[in-house]
Scaffold this motif. Sequence first.
Motif, PDB file in Angstrom:
ATOM      1  N   GLU A  84       0.830  -1.199   0.000  1.00  0.00           N
ATOM      2  CA  GLU A  84       0.000   0.000   0.000  1.00  0.00           C
ATOM      3  C   GLU A  84       0.868   1.254   0.000  1.00  0.00           C
ATOM      4  O   GLU A  84       0.568   2.234  -0.703  1.00  0.00           O
ATOM      5  CB  GLU A  84      -0.912  -0.003   1.227  1.00  0.00           C
ATOM      6  CG  GLU A  84      -1.844   1.191   1.315  1.00  0.00           C
ATOM      7  CD  GLU A  84      -2.829   1.287   0.163  1.00  0.00           C
ATOM      8  OE1 GLU A  84      -3.268   2.418  -0.132  1.00  0.00           O
ATOM      9  OE2 GLU A  84      -3.150   0.240  -0.434  1.00  0.00           O
ATOM     10  N   THR A  85       1.947   1.236   0.753  1.00  0.00           N
ATOM     11  CA  THR A  85       2.855   2.383   0.785  1.00  0.00           C
ATOM     12  C   THR A  85       3.479   2.617  -0.591  1.00  0.00           C
ATOM     13  O   THR A  85       3.582   3.760  -1.059  1.00  0.00           O
ATOM     14  CB  THR A  85       3.964   2.160   1.832  1.00  0.00           C
ATOM     15  OG1 THR A  85       3.374   2.032   3.122  1.00  0.00           O
ATOM     16  CG2 THR A  85       4.948   3.317   1.835  1.00  0.00           C
ATOM     17  N   LEU A  96       2.242   1.674  -3.480  1.00  0.00           N
ATOM     18  CA  LEU A  96       1.195   2.119  -4.398  1.00  0.00           C
ATOM     19  C   LEU A  96       0.942   3.616  -4.243  1.00  0.00           C
ATOM     20  O   LEU A  96       0.851   4.353  -5.228  1.00  0.00           O
ATOM     21  CB  LEU A  96      -0.092   1.334  -4.136  1.00  0.00           C
ATOM     22  CG  LEU A  96      -1.312   1.729  -4.976  1.00  0.00           C
ATOM     23  CD1 LEU A  96      -1.031   1.514  -6.452  1.00  0.00           C
ATOM     24  CD2 LEU A  96      -2.533   0.924  -4.538  1.00  0.00           C
ATOM     25  N   GLN A  97       0.834   4.074  -3.002  1.00  0.00           N
ATOM     26  CA  GLN A  97       0.598   5.492  -2.762  1.00  0.00           C
ATOM     27  C   GLN A  97       1.777   6.341  -3.224  1.00  0.00           C
ATOM     28  O   GLN A  97       1.595   7.452  -3.744  1.00  0.00           O
ATOM     29  CB  GLN A  97       0.319   5.726  -1.276  1.00  0.00           C
ATOM     30  CG  GLN A  97      -1.004   5.160  -0.797  1.00  0.00           C
ATOM     31  CD  GLN A  97      -2.183   5.697  -1.591  1.00  0.00           C
ATOM     32  OE1 GLN A  97      -2.268   6.887  -1.878  1.00  0.00           O
ATOM     33  NE2 GLN A  97      -3.097   4.812  -1.960  1.00  0.00           N
ATOM     34  N   ALA A  98       2.989   5.809  -3.060  1.00  0.00           N
ATOM     35  CA  ALA A  98       4.172   6.536  -3.523  1.00  0.00           C
ATOM     36  C   ALA A  98       4.153   6.680  -5.042  1.00  0.00           C
ATOM     37  O   ALA A  98       4.497   7.744  -5.583  1.00  0.00           O
ATOM     38  CB  ALA A  98       5.444   5.816  -3.071  1.00  0.00           C
ATOM     39  N   ASP A  99       3.726   5.619  -5.749  1.00  0.00           N
ATOM     40  CA  ASP A  99       3.651   5.669  -7.208  1.00  0.00           C
ATOM     41  C   ASP A  99       2.588   6.664  -7.671  1.00  0.00           C
ATOM     42  O   ASP A  99       2.774   7.387  -8.662  1.00  0.00           O
ATOM     43  CB  ASP A  99       3.356   4.280  -7.767  1.00  0.00           C
ATOM     44  CG  ASP A  99       4.602   3.410  -7.849  1.00  0.00           C
ATOM     45  OD1 ASP A  99       5.703   3.942  -7.643  1.00  0.00           O
ATOM     46  OD2 ASP A  99       4.457   2.204  -8.119  1.00  0.00           O
ATOM     47  N   VAL A 100       1.456   6.697  -6.984  1.00  0.00           N
ATOM     48  CA  VAL A 100       0.402   7.649  -7.330  1.00  0.00           C
ATOM     49  C   VAL A 100       0.934   9.077  -7.211  1.00  0.00           C
ATOM     50  O   VAL A 100       0.676   9.925  -8.075  1.00  0.00           O
ATOM     51  CB  VAL A 100      -0.839   7.451  -6.431  1.00  0.00           C
ATOM     52  CG1 VAL A 100      -1.827   8.600  -6.617  1.00  0.00           C
ATOM     53  CG2 VAL A 100      -1.524   6.117  -6.749  1.00  0.00           C
ATOM     54  N   THR A 101       1.682   9.332  -6.158  1.00  0.00           N
ATOM     55  CA  THR A 101       2.274  10.654  -5.969  1.00  0.00           C
ATOM     56  C   THR A 101       3.266  10.982  -7.080  1.00  0.00           C
ATOM     57  O   THR A 101       3.289  12.111  -7.600  1.00  0.00           O
ATOM     58  CB  THR A 101       2.981  10.735  -4.600  1.00  0.00           C
ATOM     59  OG1 THR A 101       2.028  10.503  -3.563  1.00  0.00           O
ATOM     60  CG2 THR A 101       3.617  12.101  -4.399  1.00  0.00           C
ATOM     61  N   THR A 133       1.298  11.858 -10.204  1.00  0.00           N
ATOM     62  CA  THR A 133       0.683  13.175 -10.068  1.00  0.00           C
ATOM     63  C   THR A 133       1.712  14.282 -10.237  1.00  0.00           C
ATOM     64  O   THR A 133       1.480  15.276 -10.949  1.00  0.00           O
ATOM     65  CB  THR A 133       0.000  13.307  -8.695  1.00  0.00           C
ATOM     66  OG1 THR A 133      -1.002  12.288  -8.565  1.00  0.00           O
ATOM     67  CG2 THR A 133      -0.655  14.665  -8.544  1.00  0.00           C
ATOM     68  N   ASP A 150      -3.660   6.851 -13.145  1.00  0.00           N
ATOM     69  CA  ASP A 150      -2.846   7.357 -12.037  1.00  0.00           C
ATOM     70  C   ASP A 150      -1.984   6.279 -11.399  1.00  0.00           C
ATOM     71  O   ASP A 150      -1.334   6.518 -10.374  1.00  0.00           O
ATOM     72  CB  ASP A 150      -3.750   7.972 -10.966  1.00  0.00           C
ATOM     73  CG  ASP A 150      -4.717   6.935 -10.385  1.00  0.00           C
ATOM     74  OD1 ASP A 150      -4.883   5.865 -10.999  1.00  0.00           O
ATOM     75  OD2 ASP A 150      -5.314   7.220  -9.334  1.00  0.00           O
ATOM     76  N   GLU A 151      -1.953   5.096 -11.996  1.00  0.00           N
ATOM     77  CA  GLU A 151      -1.284   3.945 -11.371  1.00  0.00           C
ATOM     78  C   GLU A 151      -0.119   3.470 -12.219  1.00  0.00           C
ATOM     79  O   GLU A 151      -0.207   3.412 -13.446  1.00  0.00           O
ATOM     80  CB  GLU A 151      -2.293   2.813 -11.196  1.00  0.00           C
ATOM     81  CG  GLU A 151      -1.746   1.567 -10.518  1.00  0.00           C
ATOM     82  CD  GLU A 151      -2.808   0.500 -10.316  1.00  0.00           C
ATOM     83  OE1 GLU A 151      -2.471  -0.580  -9.803  1.00  0.00           O
ATOM     84  OE2 GLU A 151      -3.973   0.746 -10.666  1.00  0.00           O
TER      85      GLU A 151
END
Length: 253
Positions: A68-69, A71-76, A79, A232-233
Amino acid sequence: MLNRPFFGQFAVSTALVLTLALPATAQALKEYSDAERAQFRAEVRAYLLDNPEVIREAIEVLQNREAETALQADVTLVTDNAADIFDDGYSFVGGNPDGDIVLVEFMDYRCPYCKRAHNEVTKLLATDGNIKLIVKELPILGEQSVLASRFAVATKQLAGGDSYKAMNDALMAFNGDVTLPALRRLATTFELDADAIEAHMNSDEVSAEITATRALASKLAISGTPTFVLQDEMLRGYLPYDQMQALIAEKRN
């Protein structure tokens, strides 16, 4: 006796269990006597030996949190670099330019998984008419990769997107050594000016495009090909058609 990999997991899992269940454990242990600390550790060890399934559960929790961490880092990352990813002004755009799904591919002509992915992406575009494909040349597998990429980019810059698409398809299907004579033969097959492409392939314009894509890949922490950006992924590595189709359906929903 615990083997080395399992012992490493055991240590990590034990720490995770203590962190999750007893957040004040580390501070509390400092206030214990040596005998109390030894007793506490013995009790924890005995509990884990009696309930080894806790170790597996702890590992799963840790892996899920790390995933999850990431994944969120990749989304950032996506963006923060959206303009360079989706609208750099030079990457080839295929499929449906007005599609509701945008798929960006970082690829290398010498990468066997890129060749497999190329077939899957081609199938996706054929069966789904609402996907916009953006192709980014990322030659990272040696001199032949660079040679192929320079020739393909030069083809795009001189002859346009349709000729680039034909060259890209041909290079993805090509299995021999990439040499300048082989590339010239491909250009001749598509009735392109091989002399002009060869003269342009080492130009500043071609170099600038490849350098910019490499810089973007570095920002996105891309270390291998193929790598995809789906909306976004980020999708790091090869994915078969069915999985890509399922991910696209999720994005639409």
